[in-house]
Every structure is written in C-alpha cells, then in structure tokens.
Design a protein around this motif. Sequence first.
Motif, PDB file in Angstrom:
ATOM      1  N   MET A   1     -54.070 -26.774   2.609  1.00  0.00           N
ATOM      2  CA  MET A   1     -53.435 -27.183   1.519  1.00  0.00           C
ATOM      3  C   MET A   1     -54.577 -27.965   1.482  1.00  0.00           C
ATOM      4  SD  MET A   1     -49.562 -27.932   2.057  1.00  0.00           S
ATOM      5  CE  MET A   1     -49.017 -28.242   0.773  1.00  0.00           C
ATOM      6  N   LYS A   2     -55.188 -28.198  -0.430  1.00  0.00           N
ATOM      7  CA  LYS A   2     -56.042 -29.438  -0.618  1.00  0.00           C
ATOM      8  C   LYS A   2     -55.605 -30.365  -1.563  1.00  0.00           C
ATOM      9  CE  LYS A   2     -57.251 -24.640  -2.724  1.00  0.00           C
ATOM     10  NZ  LYS A   2     -56.870 -24.611  -3.503  1.00  0.00           N
ATOM     11  N   GLU A   3     -56.186 -31.286  -0.507  1.00  0.00           N
ATOM     12  CA  GLU A   3     -55.510 -32.652  -1.433  1.00  0.00           C
ATOM     13  C   GLU A   3     -53.925 -33.166  -1.445  1.00  0.00           C
ATOM     14  OE1 GLU A   3     -58.217 -34.249  -3.740  1.00  0.00           O
ATOM     15  OE2 GLU A   3     -60.251 -33.280  -2.207  1.00  0.00           O
ATOM     16  N   PRO A   4     -52.645 -32.363  -0.905  1.00  0.00           N
ATOM     17  CA  PRO A   4     -51.734 -32.050  -1.488  1.00  0.00           C
ATOM     18  C   PRO A   4     -50.869 -33.547  -1.543  1.00  0.00           C
ATOM     19  CG  PRO A   4     -52.194 -31.827   1.282  1.00  0.00           C
ATOM     20  CD  PRO A   4     -52.660 -31.682   0.479  1.00  0.00           C
ATOM     21  N   VAL A   5     -50.224 -33.482  -2.490  1.00  0.00           N
ATOM     22  CA  VAL A   5     -49.839 -35.126  -3.175  1.00  0.00           C
ATOM     23  C   VAL A   5     -48.389 -34.619  -2.213  1.00  0.00           C
ATOM     24  CG1 VAL A   5     -48.331 -36.060  -5.081  1.00  0.00           C
ATOM     25  CG2 VAL A   5     -50.412 -34.785  -5.640  1.00  0.00           C
ATOM     26  N   GLN A   6     -47.866 -36.162  -1.790  1.00  0.00           N
ATOM     27  CA  GLN A   6     -46.384 -35.973  -1.537  1.00  0.00           C
ATOM     28  C   GLN A   6     -45.951 -36.329  -1.333  1.00  0.00           C
ATOM     29  OE1 GLN A   6     -45.954 -36.295   3.018  1.00  0.00           O
ATOM     30  NE2 GLN A   6     -47.699 -36.081   3.774  1.00  0.00           N
ATOM     31  N   ILE A   7     -44.798 -35.768  -1.484  1.00  0.00           N
ATOM     32  CA  ILE A   7     -43.610 -36.186  -2.294  1.00  0.00           C
ATOM     33  C   ILE A   7     -42.085 -36.604  -1.391  1.00  0.00           C
ATOM     34  CG2 ILE A   7     -41.994 -35.525  -4.001  1.00  0.00           C
ATOM     35  CD1 ILE A   7     -43.917 -34.267  -5.893  1.00  0.00           C
ATOM     36  N   GLU A   8     -42.171 -37.603  -1.784  1.00  0.00           N
ATOM     37  CA  GLU A   8     -40.311 -37.970  -1.256  1.00  0.00           C
ATOM     38  C   GLU A   8     -39.527 -37.947  -1.322  1.00  0.00           C
ATOM     39  OE1 GLU A   8     -39.157 -40.371   3.249  1.00  0.00           O
ATOM     40  OE2 GLU A   8     -41.354 -40.179   3.225  1.00  0.00           O
TER      41      GLU A   8
ATOM     42  N   GLN B   1     -51.213 -28.195  -8.703  1.00  0.00           N
ATOM     43  CA  GLN B   1     -51.406 -28.653  -7.155  1.00  0.00           C
ATOM     44  C   GLN B   1     -50.325 -28.757  -6.150  1.00  0.00           C
ATOM     45  OE1 GLN B   1     -53.076 -32.425  -7.442  1.00  0.00           O
ATOM     46  NE2 GLN B   1     -52.259 -31.683  -5.246  1.00  0.00           N
ATOM     47  N   ASP B   2     -51.312 -28.933  -5.096  1.00  0.00           N
ATOM     48  CA  ASP B   2     -50.794 -29.009  -3.473  1.00  0.00           C
ATOM     49  C   ASP B   2     -49.494 -29.768  -3.506  1.00  0.00           C
ATOM     50  OD1 ASP B   2     -52.027 -26.087  -3.220  1.00  0.00           O
ATOM     51  OD2 ASP B   2     -53.068 -26.849  -1.575  1.00  0.00           O
ATOM     52  N   LEU B   3     -48.340 -29.459  -2.961  1.00  0.00           N
ATOM     53  CA  LEU B   3     -47.464 -30.278  -3.225  1.00  0.00           C
ATOM     54  C   LEU B   3     -46.621 -30.497  -1.755  1.00  0.00           C
ATOM     55  CD1 LEU B   3     -45.881 -30.061  -6.370  1.00  0.00           C
ATOM     56  CD2 LEU B   3     -47.091 -31.901  -5.815  1.00  0.00           C
ATOM     57  N   VAL B   4     -46.428 -31.581  -1.153  1.00  0.00           N
ATOM     58  CA  VAL B   4     -45.248 -31.281  -0.019  1.00  0.00           C
ATOM     59  C   VAL B   4     -44.525 -32.119  -0.107  1.00  0.00           C
ATOM     60  CG1 VAL B   4     -45.588 -32.569   2.629  1.00  0.00           C
ATOM     61  CG2 VAL B   4     -47.427 -31.466   1.787  1.00  0.00           C
ATOM     62  N   VAL B   5     -43.619 -31.622   0.155  1.00  0.00           N
ATOM     63  CA  VAL B   5     -42.749 -32.288  -0.675  1.00  0.00           C
ATOM     64  C   VAL B   5     -40.943 -32.482   0.912  1.00  0.00           C
ATOM     65  CG1 VAL B   5     -40.402 -31.955  -2.419  1.00  0.00           C
ATOM     66  CG2 VAL B   5     -42.460 -30.755  -2.871  1.00  0.00           C
ATOM     67  N   LYS B   6     -40.173 -34.079   0.778  1.00  0.00           N
ATOM     68  CA  LYS B   6     -39.607 -33.746   2.064  1.00  0.00           C
ATOM     69  C   LYS B   6     -38.754 -34.162   0.863  1.00  0.00           C
ATOM     70  CE  LYS B   6     -38.672 -37.167   5.474  1.00  0.00           C
ATOM     71  NZ  LYS B   6     -39.062 -37.959   5.776  1.00  0.00           N
ATOM     72  N   SER B   7     -37.668 -33.250   1.111  1.00  0.00           N
ATOM     73  CA  SER B   7     -36.334 -32.800   0.750  1.00  0.00           C
ATOM     74  C   SER B   7     -35.387 -32.503   1.429  1.00  0.00           C
ATOM     75  CB  SER B   7     -36.130 -32.639  -1.165  1.00  0.00           C
ATOM     76  OG  SER B   7     -36.910 -31.601  -1.068  1.00  0.00           O
ATOM     77  N   GLN B   8     -34.077 -32.074   1.452  1.00  0.00           N
ATOM     78  CA  GLN B   8     -33.070 -31.626   1.535  1.00  0.00           C
ATOM     79  C   GLN B   8     -32.452 -30.585   0.879  1.00  0.00           C
ATOM     80  OE1 GLN B   8     -31.725 -33.439   4.499  1.00  0.00           O
ATOM     81  NE2 GLN B   8     -32.724 -34.791   4.586  1.00  0.00           N
ATOM     82  N   THR B   9     -31.748 -29.946   1.916  1.00  0.00           N
ATOM     83  CA  THR B   9     -31.166 -28.399   1.172  1.00  0.00           C
ATOM     84  C   THR B   9     -30.259 -28.767  -0.077  1.00  0.00           C
ATOM     85  OG1 THR B   9     -29.734 -27.072   1.376  1.00  0.00           O
ATOM     86  CG2 THR B   9     -29.902 -28.173   3.450  1.00  0.00           C
ATOM     87  N   GLY B  10     -30.062 -28.605  -1.386  1.00  0.00           N
ATOM     88  CA  GLY B  10     -28.720 -28.706  -1.681  1.00  0.00           C
ATOM     89  C   GLY B  10     -29.355 -29.962  -2.948  1.00  0.00           C
ATOM     90  N   SER B  11     -30.837 -31.014  -2.969  1.00  0.00           N
ATOM     91  CA  SER B  11     -30.765 -31.253  -3.437  1.00  0.00           C
ATOM     92  C   SER B  11     -31.849 -30.599  -5.172  1.00  0.00           C
ATOM     93  CB  SER B  11     -32.205 -31.722  -3.380  1.00  0.00           C
ATOM     94  OG  SER B  11     -33.309 -30.643  -2.689  1.00  0.00           O
ATOM     95  N   GLY B  12     -31.689 -29.212  -5.421  1.00  0.00           N
ATOM     96  CA  GLY B  12     -31.786 -28.744  -6.399  1.00  0.00           C
ATOM     97  C   GLY B  12     -33.440 -27.894  -6.049  1.00  0.00           C
TER      98      GLY B  12
ATOM     99  N   VAL C   1     -45.182 -26.589   0.497  1.00  0.00           N
ATOM    100  CA  VAL C   1     -44.411 -26.636   1.732  1.00  0.00           C
ATOM    101  C   VAL C   1     -43.234 -27.165   1.208  1.00  0.00           C
ATOM    102  CG1 VAL C   1     -43.999 -27.609   3.789  1.00  0.00           C
ATOM    103  CG2 VAL C   1     -46.480 -26.697   2.637  1.00  0.00           C
ATOM    104  N   PHE C   2     -42.660 -27.541   1.693  1.00  0.00           N
ATOM    105  CA  PHE C   2     -40.960 -28.325   1.510  1.00  0.00           C
ATOM    106  C   PHE C   2     -39.932 -27.933   2.429  1.00  0.00           C
ATOM    107  CE2 PHE C   2     -39.992 -27.948  -3.306  1.00  0.00           C
ATOM    108  CZ  PHE C   2     -41.056 -27.766  -3.545  1.00  0.00           C
ATOM    109  N   SER C   3     -40.198 -29.564   3.283  1.00  0.00           N
ATOM    110  CA  SER C   3     -39.094 -29.873   4.363  1.00  0.00           C
ATOM    111  C   SER C   3     -37.776 -30.507   4.152  1.00  0.00           C
ATOM    112  CB  SER C   3     -40.270 -30.166   5.672  1.00  0.00           C
ATOM    113  OG  SER C   3     -39.982 -29.758   6.764  1.00  0.00           O
ATOM    114  N   ALA C   4     -37.071 -30.721   5.437  1.00  0.00           N
ATOM    115  CA  ALA C   4     -35.931 -31.611   5.386  1.00  0.00           C
ATOM    116  C   ALA C   4     -37.040 -33.156   5.893  1.00  0.00           C
ATOM    117  CB  ALA C   4     -35.000 -31.601   5.723  1.00  0.00           C
ATOM    118  N   THR C   5     -37.524 -32.490   6.883  1.00  0.00           N
ATOM    119  CA  THR C   5     -37.821 -33.512   7.973  1.00  0.00           C
ATOM    120  C   THR C   5     -40.117 -33.038   7.738  1.00  0.00           C
ATOM    121  OG1 THR C   5     -37.969 -31.956   9.795  1.00  0.00           O
ATOM    122  CG2 THR C   5     -36.311 -34.127   9.546  1.00  0.00           C
ATOM    123  N   LEU C   6     -40.480 -33.944   8.532  1.00  0.00           N
ATOM    124  CA  LEU C   6     -41.846 -33.699   8.455  1.00  0.00           C
ATOM    125  C   LEU C   6     -42.717 -33.891   9.879  1.00  0.00           C
ATOM    126  CD1 LEU C   6     -43.775 -34.276   5.549  1.00  0.00           C
ATOM    127  CD2 LEU C   6     -43.263 -32.537   5.654  1.00  0.00           C
TER     128      LEU C   6
END
Length: 481
Positions: free
Chosen positions: A199-206, A42-53, A182-187
């Motif tokens: 991307m193809k219908e990416p699922v957003q994870i926050e 699955q294509d993913l856009v993930v908003k997460s901080q460094t240090g979160s694993g 895609v991983f990013s602390a902010t979007l």
Amino acid sequence: MSEKSFEGYNLSDEIKRSLSVLKYENPTEVQTEVIPLALQNQDLVVKSQTGSGKTASFGIPICDMIEWEEKLPQALILTPTRELAAQVREDITNIGRFKRIKATAVYGKEPFSKQKEELKQKTHVVVGTPGRVIDHIERETLLLDKIKYLIIDEADEMLNMGFIEQVEWIIEQLPEDRVTMVFSATLPKDVENLCHQYMKEPVQIEIASTGGTTSTIEHSLIEVKEEEKIALLKDITVVENPDSCIIFCRTKENVDTVYAQLDAANYSIERLHGGLEQEDRFAVMNGFKMGNFRYLVATDVAARGIDVDNVSIVINYDVPMEKESYVHRTGRTGRAGNKGKAITLATPYEGKFIKAIERYIGFEIPVAEAPSTQEVASNQAAFDEKIGGRRVVKNNKTARINQGITKLHFSGGKKKKLRAVDFVGTIAKIPGVTADDIGIITIHDTMTYVDILNGKGSLVIQAMEDATIKGKKLRVSKAIK
Ligand code: AMP
C-alpha cells in the motif's frame, strides 16, 4: 450514530437516491472516517467490526467514483467467505442501483461457466473469494487492466483461513496505480506486513471495537451442565419469545441435534452448516432474511456475512472456541443502532474460554440465572401463540430498493448482434419512458434481460409488442427471476 449527514460528501444524485431508499440517513462512525478519504483516493487500513456499516463505507465511494461507461471491472473486493461475497455484492448493487452499477460475485462451488458468462458483460465491481478469483484471472475470464480499487474485507479472517498467500498473488497481478483499502476487525502482524508491502502510505483508521459491542447488545452468560442445555435453550426461547433468533453451535452434529429437537417441538426453524450444499446455504439464508422462519441454528459459517435486519437475539448454545468468533456471532444482533441480546450457555469446564473472550472484548460478561419455572410458565401461552409463525419483515432493504423494478426478458441477444445501445435506443423512445428508467442490461447469446425502473415495466412490455429492436422482432415478457 453520528450527527453528520451524507450531504457534505458531494455524492451524485443517483447514489443519494439509493441511500435515501435504503434509509441510510446519517453516516455511521466508520463511514464518517472512511468516505471522505476514500473519495480522495487515499489508501486506507481500517480496523472495524462487522455491523459497523463498513461495507457501505467503501461501497458508497466506490459506486460514486466508478465510471459507468467502462466495460472492464474497476473494483475488486476480496472476501474470505462465499456468504460474505454474496452479501457485499448485494450491498453494492443496492447502493449502485440507480447508477446502474453492475456487481458480480465469484466464488467456489458455483459453476465457473455461469460466472464466466457474467464477467463477459459490462461489470463494474467484482466481489469474490481468493481461490475462485485466481481461477478467473488465470483463465483470463477476469481482466484486471482497469482495476482502480482493491478492497480486502475481513483481512484477519483471510489470514485465519490461510488465504494470505493467495491474496498476495492477486495483488501482484493488479495495476500498481490503484487505491487499496483493507478492512479488518483485528490487525495481526501478517496483515500489517501485507499493508506495508502493497500500500501507498496508508492512513490507519481505528473504530473503537467494544463501543459497538456493549452499547447496543445486552450480553449475558448462563452456567449449565451439558445434558441440560436443550431444556435451558427451550426455556430461554419461551421467556424471550424472540421475533428472530440465531442459535450458534460449535459443530455440525450439535446443529443437527438442536435442529431436530426444536423442529420436533414445532419451532419455525432452519439450519445452516458447512456440510450443506452451497445452494441450500443460500436458500436458508435468504429464507431467514425474508422472514420465512424465525429461528436459525448454525455453525460459525453463518456468523459472517449474514446481514439480517433486526435479529433480536443470538444464543451461543456452545461457547465459541475462538474469541474473535464471539464478536462475530454476537455482532449478528444489535446492528445499525438496533438493540440486541446475546446469551451464552457455558458448561462448568468452559471458564477458560470465557476468560479469553472477556479479555478480548474488554469486559466481563454478566452472569445471569436460568429462567425460573414460574417465568417459563407465565410466558408459555404467548410463546405457543407465536411458535409456528413467520417473522414480520419490516425492513428488507433489497426489496425496498427493487420496488418498481421489473426485469424483462427479450428473446434475442448477441447472436442477433444486439447491443445494449440498441435496447436503450428503442426503449427510451417509448412515450413516457426515458433512459433513466432503464436499469442494468445483461445480454446473453440468445436472450437479453433489461431492468425497467420506476414502475414502468408493464408500459414497456405493452409498447414492445408492436416495436422492433434494430429491425428485429423479439418476444418480450417479465423474467421469471
Ligand atoms: P456492515 O458493517 O457493512 O455489515 O453493516 C451493518 C448494517 O448497517 C447493514 O445492515 C447495513 O445495511 C446497515 N447500514 C450501513 N450504513 C448505514 C447507515 N448509514 N445508516 C443505517 N444503516 C446502515
């Protein structure tokens, strides 16, 4: 940390073995969200901080899904900095160690030819900074036909550093039939646009950002006049007497000043800033990881991508000018469930920067008093005792995973028409050795490196003294590095 375990993901035994040596017992929040979806392509856009694993959240599924037999790279990971590229490569290598996943890092300021040579070998994962990745694509030393996974790490930072167009260019060269994460602390808008476009219908994870920042890190702020900063810094270190400490400065000059002052006072200290050669930067970072010294004074170049277990305290000698940088700096401590402290020194004129940071992190940084003379005096003896010492490294993941692995050097390679199968064929026939004991094989023109796992290096060296490979007698010894 989540209650779930890695068992439910149906990962291969080799990956599970690495996770167990790395002591990743339970998936972190971002891993719980990302791994199951990534395993379903699955294509993913993930908003997460460094240090979160987050590195393992893409590293685990990628290593699991990669086809070992394929020679051309299957995953491309783009990072904004060289340090982060090196760190991600190390993490992927650790996770993929027992599956023999070969990850190569490509970045500027390192000889192109060395990387070209590495890319000629079987390479499963390429991690790189955009500029150098483009060089390799243009010179056809990096072939993209088999890329199935694209990961853009710290996309917001790519944007800040002006790399977005380069990233777009790279994406356009890739096969369309691929998974993109895609991983990013902010979007920011530009990052979102990029995601929609490619991307193809990416699922957003926050993943809630402040959760990590507040729960494991104790933040505080001390007001101080510019000319009293060094004295205050020394007092704080005496009272805290940390096992390991990173001191962040705004400029190279401040790094040099702080370094000179503390070095003169016999602190076990090194410095890191963009003015140093890349090789020296890596040497300093590795030295800090290995515990060769306990204090590191650095500019923001060091705020990303250093994964040192258990940095006990981060001191912002200068308030960061950018609010995001506060999160990245302080994120060097309190990692993976450990407790940490972040102390910021602020001059009376820096209130507006502090306010901006507080709005961004969503809470007020508690104001603290400078340590009193008494406090300093009563901690001085303990501090003096520890001052010059090394840090005790309890938990070096890479050293642990490499335990029992010996790198062997064979005095022959491509020019003798030797291939990996020839080495495997001979070594696996040695009594007491199986193909599972053979790790990554790297064949150069006139020499070959073979990793032997499970503590069987000496056994192989002994047996090879009388054996030949494809009818050729080769000298074999432990490799120097
Ligand atoms: P990252 O956000 O990728 O920089 O990772 C932060 C730290 O957490 C690194 O030191 C990882 O090695 C560590 N880590 C990642 N996943 C886990 C896990 N499941 N359990 C324990 N530590 C982890």
